[in-house]
Design a protein around this motif. Structure first.
Motif, PDB file in Angstrom:
ATOM      1  N   ASN A   1       0.814  -1.221   0.000  1.00 17.53           N
ATOM      2  CA  ASN A   1       0.000   0.000   0.000  1.00 17.53           C
ATOM      3  C   ASN A   1       0.849   1.274   0.000  1.00 17.53           C
ATOM      4  O   ASN A   1       0.303   2.375   0.053  1.00 17.53           O
ATOM      5  CB  ASN A   1      -0.921   0.019   1.224  1.00 17.53           C
ATOM      6  N   ILE A   2       2.161   1.145  -0.020  1.00 19.48           N
ATOM      7  CA  ILE A   2       3.144   2.237   0.044  1.00 19.48           C
ATOM      8  C   ILE A   2       3.207   2.842   1.444  1.00 19.48           C
ATOM      9  O   ILE A   2       4.261   2.928   2.059  1.00 19.48           O
ATOM     10  CB  ILE A   2       2.903   3.331  -1.013  1.00 19.48           C
ATOM     11  N   THR A   3       2.072   3.263   1.954  1.00 22.56           N
ATOM     12  CA  THR A   3       2.025   3.789   3.324  1.00 22.56           C
ATOM     13  C   THR A   3       1.027   2.971   4.131  1.00 22.56           C
ATOM     14  O   THR A   3       0.032   2.475   3.599  1.00 22.56           O
ATOM     15  CB  THR A   3       1.607   5.268   3.334  1.00 22.56           C
ATOM     16  N   GLY A   4       1.286   2.853   5.426  1.00 25.45           N
ATOM     17  CA  GLY A   4       0.381   2.117   6.288  1.00 25.45           C
ATOM     18  C   GLY A   4       0.568   0.611   6.158  1.00 25.45           C
ATOM     19  O   GLY A   4       1.470   0.128   5.469  1.00 25.45           O
ATOM     20  N   PRO A   5      -0.300  -0.156   6.804  1.00 26.43           N
ATOM     21  CA  PRO A   5      -0.189  -1.622   6.754  1.00 26.43           C
ATOM     22  C   PRO A   5      -0.478  -2.160   5.349  1.00 26.43           C
ATOM     23  O   PRO A   5      -1.135  -1.512   4.530  1.00 26.43           O
ATOM     24  CB  PRO A   5      -1.239  -2.100   7.762  1.00 26.43           C
ATOM     25  N   ASP A   6       0.035  -3.358   5.081  1.00 24.63           N
ATOM     26  CA  ASP A   6      -0.183  -4.009   3.789  1.00 24.63           C
ATOM     27  C   ASP A   6      -1.643  -4.392   3.600  1.00 24.63           C
ATOM     28  O   ASP A   6      -2.375  -4.656   4.563  1.00 24.63           O
ATOM     29  CB  ASP A   6       0.657  -5.288   3.680  1.00 24.63           C
ATOM     30  N   GLY A   7      -2.043  -4.439   2.334  1.00 26.57           N
ATOM     31  CA  GLY A   7      -3.303  -5.052   1.973  1.00 26.57           C
ATOM     32  C   GLY A   7      -3.073  -6.514   1.659  1.00 26.57           C
ATOM     33  O   GLY A   7      -1.985  -7.072   1.881  1.00 26.57           O
ATOM     34  N   GLY A   8      -4.081  -7.172   1.118  1.00 30.30           N
ATOM     35  CA  GLY A   8      -3.962  -8.584   0.786  1.00 30.30           C
ATOM     36  C   GLY A   8      -4.697  -8.935  -0.491  1.00 30.30           C
ATOM     37  O   GLY A   8      -5.672  -8.280  -0.869  1.00 30.30           O
ATOM     38  N   LEU A   9      -4.192  -9.956  -1.183  1.00 31.89           N
ATOM     39  CA  LEU A   9      -4.830 -10.507  -2.372  1.00 31.89           C
ATOM     40  C   LEU A   9      -4.952 -12.008  -2.169  1.00 31.89           C
ATOM     41  O   LEU A   9      -3.963 -12.688  -1.879  1.00 31.89           O
ATOM     42  CB  LEU A   9      -3.999 -10.202  -3.621  1.00 31.89           C
ATOM     43  N   LYS A  10      -6.165 -12.520  -2.313  1.00 31.84           N
ATOM     44  CA  LYS A  10      -6.430 -13.932  -2.079  1.00 31.84           C
ATOM     45  C   LYS A  10      -7.193 -14.522  -3.257  1.00 31.84           C
ATOM     46  O   LYS A  10      -8.097 -13.882  -3.799  1.00 31.84           O
ATOM     47  CB  LYS A  10      -7.236 -14.121  -0.795  1.00 31.84           C
ATOM     48  N   VAL A  11      -6.809 -15.742  -3.630  1.00 33.67           N
ATOM     49  CA  VAL A  11      -7.516 -16.484  -4.668  1.00 33.67           C
ATOM     50  C   VAL A  11      -7.725 -17.902  -4.161  1.00 33.67           C
ATOM     51  O   VAL A  11      -6.778 -18.561  -3.720  1.00 33.67           O
ATOM     52  CB  VAL A  11      -6.728 -16.513  -5.995  1.00 33.67           C
ATOM     53  N   LYS A  12      -8.956 -18.362  -4.203  1.00 34.20           N
ATOM     54  CA  LYS A  12      -9.280 -19.687  -3.671  1.00 34.20           C
ATOM     55  C   LYS A  12     -10.292 -20.360  -4.574  1.00 34.20           C
ATOM     56  O   LYS A  12     -11.269 -19.751  -5.008  1.00 34.20           O
ATOM     57  CB  LYS A  12      -9.846 -19.560  -2.251  1.00 34.20           C
ATOM     58  N   ASP A  13     -10.062 -21.653  -4.876  1.00 32.74           N
ATOM     59  CA  ASP A  13     -11.002 -22.387  -5.725  1.00 32.74           C
ATOM     60  C   ASP A  13     -10.821 -23.884  -5.510  1.00 32.74           C
ATOM     61  O   ASP A  13      -9.774 -24.343  -5.017  1.00 32.74           O
ATOM     62  CB  ASP A  13     -10.798 -22.037  -7.200  1.00 32.74           C
ATOM     63  N   GLU A  14     -11.837 -24.638  -5.892  1.00 30.56           N
ATOM     64  CA  GLU A  14     -11.815 -26.094  -5.882  1.00 30.56           C
ATOM     65  C   GLU A  14     -12.403 -26.587  -7.199  1.00 30.56           C
ATOM     66  O   GLU A  14     -13.334 -25.984  -7.734  1.00 30.56           O
ATOM     67  CB  GLU A  14     -12.626 -26.640  -4.701  1.00 30.56           C
ATOM     68  N   THR A  15     -11.839 -27.678  -7.724  1.00 29.02           N
ATOM     69  CA  THR A  15     -12.322 -28.184  -9.006  1.00 29.02           C
ATOM     70  C   THR A  15     -11.965 -29.648  -9.153  1.00 29.02           C
ATOM     71  O   THR A  15     -11.148 -30.189  -8.388  1.00 29.02           O
ATOM     72  CB  THR A  15     -11.720 -27.375 -10.173  1.00 29.02           C
ATOM     73  N   TRP A  16     -12.566 -30.299 -10.131  1.00 31.29           N
ATOM     74  CA  TRP A  16     -12.243 -31.686 -10.476  1.00 31.29           C
ATOM     75  C   TRP A  16     -11.433 -31.709 -11.770  1.00 31.29           C
ATOM     76  O   TRP A  16     -11.667 -30.908 -12.678  1.00 31.29           O
ATOM     77  CB  TRP A  16     -13.512 -32.513 -10.681  1.00 31.29           C
ATOM     78  N   GLY A  17     -10.486 -32.635 -11.830  1.00 30.41           N
ATOM     79  CA  GLY A  17      -9.740 -32.895 -13.053  1.00 30.41           C
ATOM     80  C   GLY A  17      -9.757 -34.387 -13.338  1.00 30.41           C
ATOM     81  O   GLY A  17      -9.941 -35.211 -12.430  1.00 30.41           O
ATOM     82  N   TRP A  18      -9.565 -34.737 -14.613  1.00 27.75           N
ATOM     83  CA  TRP A  18      -9.727 -36.136 -15.025  1.00 27.75           C
ATOM     84  C   TRP A  18      -8.523 -36.608 -15.827  1.00 27.75           C
ATOM     85  O   TRP A  18      -7.998 -35.882 -16.665  1.00 27.75           O
ATOM     86  CB  TRP A  18     -11.004 -36.295 -15.850  1.00 27.75           C
ATOM     87  N   GLY A  19      -8.102 -37.807 -15.533  1.00 30.16           N
ATOM     88  CA  GLY A  19      -6.985 -38.413 -16.255  1.00 30.16           C
ATOM     89  C   GLY A  19      -7.070 -39.921 -16.158  1.00 30.16           C
ATOM     90  O   GLY A  19      -8.100 -40.488 -15.785  1.00 30.16           O
ATOM     91  N   GLY A  20      -5.974 -40.582 -16.477  1.00 35.48           N
ATOM     92  CA  GLY A  20      -5.957 -42.037 -16.430  1.00 35.48           C
ATOM     93  C   GLY A  20      -4.555 -42.580 -16.268  1.00 35.48           C
ATOM     94  O   GLY A  20      -3.570 -41.904 -16.601  1.00 35.48           O
ATOM     95  N   ASN A  21      -4.466 -43.784 -15.726  1.00 34.64           N
ATOM     96  CA  ASN A  21      -3.201 -44.492 -15.580  1.00 34.64           C
ATOM     97  C   ASN A  21      -3.279 -45.801 -16.355  1.00 34.64           C
ATOM     98  O   ASN A  21      -4.308 -46.496 -16.308  1.00 34.64           O
ATOM     99  CB  ASN A  21      -2.897 -44.804 -14.103  1.00 34.64           C
TER     100      ASN A  21
END
Length: 403
Positions: A162-182
């Motif tokens: 923030n240049i002056t004062g306390p820091d701000g914050g940036l948050k990114v949160k997600d959940e998902t499904w992915g598919w593959g095979g062995n």
């Protein structure tokens, strides 16, 4: 990030013989074709805990305005485990199911550390559900396949200058499904020797979430809003790398067995992005980070102490996946050695259990990051230093039942 350790006997072997061992139900994960070597119904539960302390040491190249806090221990203890079931439906056909979390990393630095504008908190986890089937084509050759349904979680947080004062914050949160095979192949060269080959496809985890800002200074908040970056949708999809593993298991005599593995992982397609605000005039919140493919080798052995007790031991090496000899503070890992030892006991005809420990050595991991603008005018500044003597310890126990 990509673990061979899920609480099974492979911990004590440092992954040696990974695709050819097929001595318990964990072969659902390591090579589904190995299910044809297991009789009746089998259940295996694996438990483990990881401890590591990748503490950061700040060098003189770090921007003084970032301070001198090293962030403490960002990982500490981390639990893990797995569960597997196999069943022989006919002399040639077997099925199985597995649950394993062998992909991911979670870390959180102390508040106010010097690298807070690059990484503050980072969680990336993938848990796989593995319905599997295997068929014995000939007396020597078996094949198997698994669906890899992976549930992915990401939770990333960085501080905002923030240049002056306390820091701000940036948050990114997600959940998902992915598919593959062995896909696995097992070839029995002789009654005492077999070869295993496993291909694990890539899994796309298409994370997508809106940027969540907090504590922003009014000027920066207005600037981000004018650029359409407040609550901006971010595509932070990653690709869990495809892998190939080839292994050998050979019983040298009634007491000794030799296990060998070699493998490849396609980290160049990983696709991780760096999320941050690196300017007093920001145009974007994400930056692609490059990675390179890795190679793996392992050598191990088994020794029959007595009729109920089997000793396991092994050593392995994985090459570096982060480019340029330096690492991101969000990923304090790179090339490394593994040294494992463990034991298994066949307590009764229907029950066996085991325990293992593995020591990992990653050496010194350098960090050399340069912000686009100085800290004094809203940038992330320069972060220079190293994670020294990076090491980790796995302790595991597994329990198996035969019916």
């Amino acid at each position: 990030l990509f673990l061979y350790e899920v609480g099974t006997a492979d911990v004590g072997l440092a992954s040696a013989g990974y695709s050819a061992r097929a001595q318990d139900a964990s072969t659902v994960l390591t090579n589904p074709a190995g299910m044809t070597l297991l009789e009746g119904k089998q259940v295996l539960l694996g438990t483990q805990v990881l401890y590591t302390d990748p503490s950061f040491s700040i060098d003189s190249g770090t921007s003084p305005a970032l301070g001198t806090a090293n962030g403490g221990n960002p990982i500490g203890f981390f639990p893990g485990g797995s569960g597997f079931y196999t069943q022989k439906l006919s002399p040639k056909l077997s099925v199985g199911f597995g649950l394993a979390g062998n992909f991911g990393l979670a870390l959180e630095y102390n508040d106010g550390w010097a690298g807070r504008y690059y990484a503050d908190k980072a969680t990336l986890l993938g848990v796989s559900l593995l319905p599997s089937i295997a068929y014995q084509i000939t007396d020597e050759l078996s094949v198997g396949v698994s669906l890899n349904a992976m549930y992915g979680i990401t939770d990333v947080k960085v501080a905002v200058n923030n240049i002056t004062g306390p820091d701000g914050g940036l948050k990114v949160k997600d959940e998902t499904w992915g598919w593959g095979g062995n896909v696995g192949v097992m070839y029995q060269i002789s009654p005492s020797t077999r070869l295993g080959l496993t291909y694990t496809s890539k899994v796309d985890l298409d994370f997508s979430a809106n940027a969540e800002f907090s504590g922003l200074a009014p000027v920066l908040e207005g600037l981000l809003g004018s650029r359409g970056l407040l609550n901006a949708p971010l595509d932070i999809g990653i690709t869990v790398p495809q892998t190939v593993m080839a292994s050998l298991f050979t019983q040298l005599d009634p007491k000794w067995a030799l296990l060998v593995s070699t493998g490849w992982q396609d980290w160049s397609e990983f696709g991780r992005v760096d999320i941050s605000v690196d300017s007093n005039n920001p145009r974007s919140l994400t930056t692609d980070e490059p990675f390179k493919d890795t190679w793996h080798g392992a050598l191990g052995g088994q020794y029959r102490l007595s009729e109920p007790w089997l000793m396991n031991f092994g050593v392995a090496y994985d090459s570096a996946f982060q480019e340029g000899g330096t690492v991101s503070p969000a990923l304090p890992a790179n090339a490394g050695w593994r040294f494992g030892v463990g034991a298994q006991q066949q307590t009764t005809k229907s029950f066996h259990w085991g325990f293992a420990g593995e020591y990992q050595w990653g050496g010194t991991l350098d960090v050399d990051l340069e912000g686009s603008v100085p800290v004094a005018v809203g940038g992330r500044g320069n972060l220079v230093g190293s994670f020294r003597d990076v090491q980790a310890l796995f302790v595991s126990a597994n329990f198996g039942w035969n019916f």
